[in-house]
Scaffold this motif. Structure first.
Motif, PDB file in Angstrom:
ATOM      1  N   LYS A 112       0.819  -1.221   0.000  1.00 52.18           N
ATOM      2  CA  LYS A 112       0.000   0.000   0.000  1.00 52.18           C
ATOM      3  C   LYS A 112       0.847   1.264   0.000  1.00 52.18           C
ATOM      4  CE  LYS A 112      -3.654   2.289   2.702  1.00 52.18           C
ATOM      5  NZ  LYS A 112      -4.729   2.269   1.689  1.00 52.18           N
ATOM      6  N   THR A 113       1.851   1.317   0.884  1.00 50.05           N
ATOM      7  CA  THR A 113       2.632   2.545   1.063  1.00 50.05           C
ATOM      8  C   THR A 113       3.965   2.538   0.325  1.00 50.05           C
ATOM      9  OG1 THR A 113       3.820   1.762   3.023  1.00 50.05           O
ATOM     10  CG2 THR A 113       1.643   2.755   3.364  1.00 50.05           C
ATOM     11  N   GLY A 114       4.463   1.346  -0.064  1.00 46.68           N
ATOM     12  CA  GLY A 114       5.767   1.258  -0.716  1.00 46.68           C
ATOM     13  C   GLY A 114       6.937   1.222   0.242  1.00 46.68           C
ATOM     14  N   ASP A 115       6.669   1.021   1.537  1.00 48.61           N
ATOM     15  CA  ASP A 115       7.737   0.966   2.531  1.00 48.61           C
ATOM     16  C   ASP A 115       8.368  -0.421   2.613  1.00 48.61           C
ATOM     17  OD1 ASP A 115       7.890   3.575   4.083  1.00 48.61           O
ATOM     18  OD2 ASP A 115       5.727   3.190   4.123  1.00 48.61           O
ATOM     19  N   LEU A 116       9.671  -0.434   2.881  1.00 46.97           N
ATOM     20  CA  LEU A 116      10.400  -1.638   3.251  1.00 46.97           C
ATOM     21  C   LEU A 116      10.918  -1.428   4.668  1.00 46.97           C
ATOM     22  CD1 LEU A 116      11.992  -4.318   2.877  1.00 46.97           C
ATOM     23  CD2 LEU A 116      13.781  -2.970   1.730  1.00 46.97           C
ATOM     24  N   LEU A 117      10.563  -2.332   5.574  1.00 53.95           N
ATOM     25  CA  LEU A 117      10.935  -2.231   6.978  1.00 53.95           C
ATOM     26  C   LEU A 117      11.960  -3.299   7.317  1.00 53.95           C
ATOM     27  CD1 LEU A 117       7.312  -1.983   8.428  1.00 53.95           C
ATOM     28  CD2 LEU A 117       8.744  -0.105   7.627  1.00 53.95           C
ATOM     29  N   TYR A 118      13.002  -2.900   8.046  1.00 57.52           N
ATOM     30  CA  TYR A 118      14.007  -3.835   8.554  1.00 57.52           C
ATOM     31  C   TYR A 118      13.856  -3.904  10.074  1.00 57.52           C
ATOM     32  CZ  TYR A 118      16.536  -3.232   4.074  1.00 57.52           C
ATOM     33  OH  TYR A 118      16.914  -3.194   2.756  1.00 57.52           O
ATOM     34  N   TYR A 119      13.486  -5.082  10.591  1.00 55.79           N
ATOM     35  CA  TYR A 119      13.325  -5.266  12.036  1.00 55.79           C
ATOM     36  C   TYR A 119      14.364  -6.233  12.579  1.00 55.79           C
ATOM     37  CZ  TYR A 119       9.019  -2.680  12.905  1.00 55.79           C
ATOM     38  OH  TYR A 119       8.099  -1.672  13.073  1.00 55.79           O
ATOM     39  N   ASP A 120      14.906  -5.914  13.753  1.00 57.37           N
ATOM     40  CA  ASP A 120      15.811  -6.823  14.439  1.00 57.37           C
ATOM     41  C   ASP A 120      15.000  -8.025  14.942  1.00 57.37           C
ATOM     42  OD1 ASP A 120      17.121  -7.935  17.013  1.00 57.37           O
ATOM     43  OD2 ASP A 120      18.720  -6.725  16.141  1.00 57.37           O
ATOM     44  N   SER A 121      15.430  -9.232  14.595  1.00 56.75           N
ATOM     45  CA  SER A 121      14.648 -10.421  14.928  1.00 56.75           C
ATOM     46  C   SER A 121      14.652 -10.753  16.414  1.00 56.75           C
ATOM     47  CB  SER A 121      15.172 -11.629  14.131  1.00 56.75           C
ATOM     48  OG  SER A 121      16.500 -11.949  14.514  1.00 56.75           O
ATOM     49  N   LYS A 122      15.618 -10.238  17.158  1.00 58.46           N
ATOM     50  CA  LYS A 122      15.696 -10.516  18.596  1.00 58.46           C
ATOM     51  C   LYS A 122      14.993  -9.447  19.431  1.00 58.46           C
ATOM     52  CE  LYS A 122      18.138 -14.223  17.970  1.00 58.46           C
ATOM     53  NZ  LYS A 122      17.491 -15.553  18.153  1.00 58.46           N
TER      54      LYS A 122
ATOM     55  N   VAL B 281      12.562   2.417   4.480  1.00 57.26           N
ATOM     56  CA  VAL B 281      12.827   3.129   3.227  1.00 57.26           C
ATOM     57  C   VAL B 281      11.686   2.884   2.250  1.00 57.26           C
ATOM     58  CG1 VAL B 281      15.344   3.121   3.421  1.00 57.26           C
ATOM     59  CG2 VAL B 281      14.187   1.179   2.353  1.00 57.26           C
ATOM     60  N   LYS B 282      11.547   3.824   1.314  1.00 58.61           N
ATOM     61  CA  LYS B 282      10.569   3.675   0.241  1.00 58.61           C
ATOM     62  C   LYS B 282      11.249   2.976  -0.940  1.00 58.61           C
ATOM     63  CE  LYS B 282       7.022   6.190   1.892  1.00 58.61           C
ATOM     64  NZ  LYS B 282       5.635   5.686   2.073  1.00 58.61           N
ATOM     65  N   ILE B 283      10.675   1.864  -1.381  1.00 58.50           N
ATOM     66  CA  ILE B 283      11.249   1.149  -2.540  1.00 58.50           C
ATOM     67  C   ILE B 283      10.222   0.889  -3.637  1.00 58.50           C
ATOM     68  CG2 ILE B 283      13.024  -0.010  -1.175  1.00 58.50           C
ATOM     69  CD1 ILE B 283      11.163  -2.556  -1.464  1.00 58.50           C
ATOM     70  N   GLY B 284       8.946   1.049  -3.321  1.00 60.14           N
ATOM     71  CA  GLY B 284       7.882   0.654  -4.240  1.00 60.14           C
ATOM     72  C   GLY B 284       6.948  -0.300  -3.515  1.00 60.14           C
TER      73      GLY B 284
END
Length: 340
Positions: free
Chosen positions: A267-277, A285-288
């Motif tokens: 919907k928004t084109g965001d890519l989220l990086y989350y720490d798994s721990k 960041v916006k990537i599409g």
């Protein structure tokens, strides 16, 4: 000595490359808009071939030797029942697997000459035996929109998201004690039996994309309302449910090292990086508008299908920088393959 070794390796590489379809390494990307599988050179990402597969290609897996690719064609608004088979040595369409009476095949896993598939229209997961050319086992989920699939390497467990029912199915092959009859006395020859049992975990309506941690202990899934849910696969209980404040979350993948969970929004084109721990956001960041993710462990690259935007974004996982865009009509499933 090193110099001669390098020369020998170069010569070997040249010879192996002379035989078309042998020892080739590709990226395969499905284009729903073009109704084709687009084949890219693994290293350069130059287009090598486009193979027609018909309408609505969604997911793709390959055989271990790289000789075949299998593409699900759910035909979402119809009773689709086809999985296309490609010959990757000739880069041509080869045959069609008919999954009837199990309709709308989508998620795919290839394991031990068996092709596992979800059948959305039949609320089930099926196993197609490649050698016998027939469906040999079916597992009913009883849930709506049984969509994506993960099978453990030993084939004794599998997980699937049931999007419209808001559940995750945990199926296990278990040893079951003998059934105690109403008499309260077991028959003399009563023995344990083995059978599949399902546990349903309520993760919320819309949860679709999911992945399993490398140690097999956790299942992460995401919902369009911005929630991320983590399931402990030992206890079969939810251990975390947190809000990202990003709507339209669609797919997620855990990086090969298990440290980071990457989540995309269609919907928004965001890519989220989350720490798994820690479950903390590391980068956004916006990537599409991302609708699918493939993690390539060998090259440390992530491929994100931005279906509504008609391109695939290729990202370096070490630097988290974009490498390139691959333009195509409505991309979806992606994988890599080495053709022996």
């Amino acid at each position: 000595m090193t110099r001669y070794k390098n020369i020998a390796l170069a010569a070997l590489s040249l010879v192996s490359g002379l035989s078309f379809g042998q020892g080739k390494q590709y990226i395969l990307a499905l284009s729903k808009g073009e109704k084709k599988v687009i084949v890219y050179d693994y290293k350069t990402l130059d287009s090598v071939a486009k193979i027609p597969v018909g309408a609505d290609p969604h997911e793709v897996v390959t055989s271990p030797d790289g000789s075949r690719a299998y593409i699900s064609k759910p035909l979402m608004n119809d009773k689709g029942h086809e999985i296309a088979v490609l010959n990757l040595k000739t880069l041509q369409a080869e045959s069609i697997i008919d999954t009837k009476p199990f309709f709308v095949p989508h998620g795919l896993v290839y394991l031990n000459d068996q092709l596992w598939f979800t059948a959305q229209g039949s609320k089930a997961v099926g196993i197609y035996d490649i050698k016998a050319n027939t469906v040999t086992e079916v597992f009913g989920t009883g849930q709506d929109f049984t969509h994506l699939l993960y099978v453990t390497p030993n084939g004794k467990r599998f997980y699937t998201t049931n999007v419209e029912s808001g559940t995750v199915s945990i199926y296990e092959y278990l040893e079951i004690p003998p059934y105690m009859p109403p008499t309260g006395v077991l028959p003399p020859n009563a023995k344990p039996r083995h059978e599949w049992r399902q546990t349903l975990v309520n993760v919320g309506v819309g949860a679709e994309g999911f992945d399993v941690s490398p140690d097999g202990k956790e299942l992460w899934t995401a919902r369009p309302d911005g929630h991320v849910v983590i399931v402990d696969l030992t206890t079969k209980k939810i251990t975390a449910d947190f809000e990202t404040k990003v709507l339209g979350l669609h797919r997620l993948k855990i990086t090969p090292d298990g440290k980071t969970v990457c989540i995309v929004s269609v919907k928004t084109g965001d890519l989220l990086y989350y720490d798994s721990k820690t479950h903390k956001l590391e980068k956004q960041v916006k990537i599409g508008r991302g609708a699918g993710i493939y993690m390539d462990k060998e090259s440390d690259r992530m491929f994100v299908s931005c279906t509504p935007d008609n391109y695939v974004v290729v990202i370096d996982l070490k630097t988290r920088k974009e490498i390139t865009h691959l333009e195509m009509g409505r991309p979806d499933g992606i994988t890599s393959v080495i053709v022996q």
